[in-house]
Design a protein around this motif. Sequence first.
Motif, PDB file in Angstrom:
ATOM      1  N   TYR A   2      78.846  41.253  24.871  1.00 58.34           N
ATOM      2  CA  TYR A   2      79.108  40.700  26.200  1.00 58.34           C
ATOM      3  C   TYR A   2      78.218  41.377  27.250  1.00 58.34           C
ATOM      4  N   ALA A   3      78.148  42.724  27.200  1.00 59.19           N
ATOM      5  CA  ALA A   3      77.365  43.465  28.187  1.00 59.19           C
ATOM      6  C   ALA A   3      75.868  43.269  28.005  1.00 59.19           C
ATOM      7  N   LEU A   4      75.444  42.810  26.826  1.00 61.46           N
ATOM      8  CA  LEU A   4      74.019  42.602  26.557  1.00 61.46           C
ATOM      9  C   LEU A   4      73.533  41.203  26.931  1.00 61.46           C
ATOM     10  N   GLN A   5      74.423  40.353  27.418  1.00 61.76           N
ATOM     11  CA  GLN A   5      73.992  39.025  27.848  1.00 61.76           C
ATOM     12  C   GLN A   5      72.957  39.163  28.973  1.00 61.76           C
ATOM     13  N   PRO A   6      71.902  38.340  28.953  1.00 63.29           N
ATOM     14  CA  PRO A   6      70.874  38.425  30.005  1.00 63.29           C
ATOM     15  C   PRO A   6      71.446  38.416  31.411  1.00 63.29           C
ATOM     16  N   PHE A   7      72.473  37.601  31.643  1.00 61.93           N
ATOM     17  CA  PHE A   7      73.075  37.545  32.978  1.00 61.93           C
ATOM     18  C   PHE A   7      73.577  38.909  33.415  1.00 61.93           C
ATOM     19  N   TRP A   8      74.368  39.576  32.566  1.00 62.31           N
ATOM     20  CA  TRP A   8      74.950  40.858  32.953  1.00 62.31           C
ATOM     21  C   TRP A   8      73.907  41.966  33.000  1.00 62.31           C
ATOM     22  N   ARG A   9      72.914  41.909  32.144  1.00 66.20           N
ATOM     23  CA  ARG A   9      71.862  42.936  32.186  1.00 66.20           C
ATOM     24  C   ARG A   9      71.108  42.881  33.523  1.00 66.20           C
ATOM     25  N   VAL A  10      70.857  41.677  34.003  1.00 67.77           N
ATOM     26  CA  VAL A  10      70.157  41.532  35.280  1.00 67.77           C
ATOM     27  C   VAL A  10      71.062  41.956  36.438  1.00 67.77           C
ATOM     28  N   VAL A  11      72.313  41.505  36.429  1.00 66.08           N
ATOM     29  CA  VAL A  11      73.241  41.868  37.499  1.00 66.08           C
ATOM     30  C   VAL A  11      73.457  43.379  37.531  1.00 66.08           C
ATOM     31  N   ASP A  12      73.609  43.992  36.362  1.00 67.83           N
ATOM     32  CA  ASP A  12      73.785  45.446  36.303  1.00 67.83           C
ATOM     33  C   ASP A  12      72.578  46.151  36.921  1.00 67.83           C
ATOM     34  N   HIS A  13      71.398  45.714  36.544  1.00 60.02           N
ATOM     35  CA  HIS A  13      70.184  46.364  37.030  1.00 60.02           C
ATOM     36  C   HIS A  13      70.066  46.260  38.561  1.00 60.02           C
ATOM     37  N   ILE A  14      70.317  45.073  39.093  1.00 60.30           N
ATOM     38  CA  ILE A  14      70.215  44.874  40.540  1.00 60.30           C
ATOM     39  C   ILE A  14      71.251  45.715  41.278  1.00 60.30           C
ATOM     40  N   THR A  15      72.487  45.705  40.783  1.00 64.63           N
ATOM     41  CA  THR A  15      73.572  46.424  41.459  1.00 64.63           C
ATOM     42  C   THR A  15      73.377  47.931  41.382  1.00 64.63           C
ATOM     43  N   PHE A  16      73.081  48.448  40.185  1.00 67.10           N
ATOM     44  CA  PHE A  16      72.934  49.893  40.025  1.00 67.10           C
ATOM     45  C   PHE A  16      71.709  50.414  40.784  1.00 67.10           C
ATOM     46  N   SER A  17      70.651  49.603  40.843  1.00 64.87           N
ATOM     47  CA  SER A  17      69.470  50.027  41.601  1.00 64.87           C
ATOM     48  C   SER A  17      69.811  50.215  43.074  1.00 64.87           C
ATOM     49  N   ARG A  18      70.662  49.351  43.602  1.00 66.61           N
ATOM     50  CA  ARG A  18      71.095  49.486  44.995  1.00 66.61           C
ATOM     51  C   ARG A  18      71.854  50.794  45.184  1.00 66.61           C
ATOM     52  N   TRP A  19      72.757  51.119  44.268  1.00 68.88           N
ATOM     53  CA  TRP A  19      73.609  52.296  44.415  1.00 68.88           C
ATOM     54  C   TRP A  19      72.880  53.609  44.121  1.00 68.88           C
ATOM     55  N   SER A  20      71.747  53.540  43.459  1.00 68.52           N
ATOM     56  CA  SER A  20      71.040  54.766  43.079  1.00 68.52           C
ATOM     57  C   SER A  20      70.541  55.560  44.290  1.00 68.52           C
ATOM     58  N   GLN A  21      70.488  54.923  45.448  1.00 64.36           N
ATOM     59  CA  GLN A  21      70.077  55.665  46.652  1.00 64.36           C
ATOM     60  C   GLN A  21      71.170  56.614  47.120  1.00 64.36           C
ATOM     61  N   TRP A  22      72.403  56.420  46.653  1.00 63.79           N
ATOM     62  CA  TRP A  22      73.524  57.288  47.039  1.00 63.79           C
ATOM     63  C   TRP A  22      74.008  58.184  45.887  1.00 63.79           C
ATOM     64  N   ILE A  23      73.994  57.662  44.664  1.00 61.35           N
ATOM     65  CA  ILE A  23      74.497  58.429  43.516  1.00 61.35           C
ATOM     66  C   ILE A  23      73.344  59.250  42.964  1.00 61.35           C
ATOM     67  N   ARG A  24      73.350  60.542  43.256  1.00 59.80           N
ATOM     68  CA  ARG A  24      72.203  61.395  42.962  1.00 59.80           C
ATOM     69  C   ARG A  24      72.435  62.256  41.722  1.00 59.80           C
ATOM     70  N   PRO A  25      71.351  62.660  41.035  1.00 60.63           N
ATOM     71  CA  PRO A  25      71.465  63.572  39.884  1.00 60.63           C
ATOM     72  C   PRO A  25      72.212  64.845  40.261  1.00 60.63           C
ATOM     73  N   GLY A  26      73.068  65.295  39.356  1.00 60.05           N
ATOM     74  CA  GLY A  26      73.845  66.501  39.591  1.00 60.05           C
ATOM     75  C   GLY A  26      75.179  66.268  40.263  1.00 60.05           C
ATOM     76  N   SER A  27      75.394  65.067  40.831  1.00 59.60           N
ATOM     77  CA  SER A  27      76.678  64.757  41.453  1.00 59.60           C
ATOM     78  C   SER A  27      77.704  64.399  40.381  1.00 59.60           C
ATOM     79  N   HIS A  28      78.989  64.434  40.768  1.00 63.05           N
ATOM     80  CA  HIS A  28      80.081  64.134  39.836  1.00 63.05           C
ATOM     81  C   HIS A  28      80.613  62.729  40.108  1.00 63.05           C
ATOM     82  N   LEU A  29      80.541  61.874  39.095  1.00 61.68           N
ATOM     83  CA  LEU A  29      80.950  60.473  39.205  1.00 61.68           C
ATOM     84  C   LEU A  29      82.128  60.204  38.289  1.00 61.68           C
ATOM     85  N   LEU A  30      83.155  59.548  38.809  1.00 62.98           N
ATOM     86  CA  LEU A  30      84.269  59.070  37.996  1.00 62.98           C
ATOM     87  C   LEU A  30      84.113  57.568  37.793  1.00 62.98           C
TER      88      LEU A  30
END
Length: 350
Positions: free
Chosen positions: A124-152
């Motif tokens: 399900y997660a490997l469907q082209p639709f979700w792979r593209v949506v994941d990439h677009i969404t996570f790329s947006r959030w990467s400006q705030w979620i930085r290496p070394g931070s703690h994420l739940l």
Amino acid sequence: MLNSIQPKLRCPTCWRQDAGLTLHVFRDSDTAGAVRDGVLLCERCGEWYPIDEHVLDLEPLGLQDASDRAAFSSRFKAELEKIGLPARADPEDNPQSVDFAAQLKQRKHFDAFAESEAQSYHNYALQPFWRVVDHITFSRWSQWIRPGSHLLDVGCANGRSSFYWARRGVIVTGFDISKRLIRQAIETARAEGLEDRTTFLVSDGRHPPFKDESFDNILTYGVLHHLTEPGAACREIQRMLVKKGTHFGSENNRSIFRGVFDAMMKLLPLWHEEAGEQPLISRRMLREWMNGLPVHIEAHTVVYLSPHLCNWLGERVSYRLLRMTDRLGAKIRPLSEQGGLLVFEIQKAR
């Protein structure tokens, strides 16, 4: 389980912030600073929680699988007796008068989804639709979620969203109500050599067993619409965030196009949905849930194309079309609230 997560945990039976969970190790992991088998014992109420083959089950007894607990108690009977613990296995012993029917329904769904031959969660997660949506969404959030931070990662499933961040140096704690999906996440972490920055455990998203101000950022990626009382869960997330921490989320939007999507899914189903009491989330609902809390909410809608079309076109073409239609939809006022997904960031104020 990584030992470093222990100070952030609280007992899901008595919920006391000031009661520590004492770690008793039965077998060390081959990963430094981790436990393969053992228990966490609440200093306040005396309840204990098994760590079985790296999997911590930090749920109240009413949610724990009785057969798994009995098998664990049998294997480690001598170790449990040595530290004075009874091998309780009956969920009816749970002192809390809580109805877990909704959580058990979700667990049954996702346990089956974990290993379905027709449509597994992995596929399900490997469907082209979700792979593209994941990439677009996570790329947006990467400006705030930085290496070394703690994420739940709340409702992390098999680590679909967790590993994006762990591979980029973020320290990730993920939990899900499905033990089968959690075991898959742990296997992936071991295969990729990410055990030193990931901990995955079994728990309930409505009652997360973590202390106040434990995480820099918290993620609910397509999770709220599965939970009982998603508004209360959002308020719990704010409790667990540090000051200026952010809750990142993506949910099914209450869009005027939802009926078209539902009709297409009945005709050509791409996945099976088992939603909770709020299958669709809106910006207004977020504002109502956060009313009275010191937060700043940013939200926008995305996805104006059918997942069926995206899967047919493939990742490369779908990526271009989704980016183009998202930008166009944001500029046209009547459409700006009608994308298929609602993406949001809720920052906790000082």
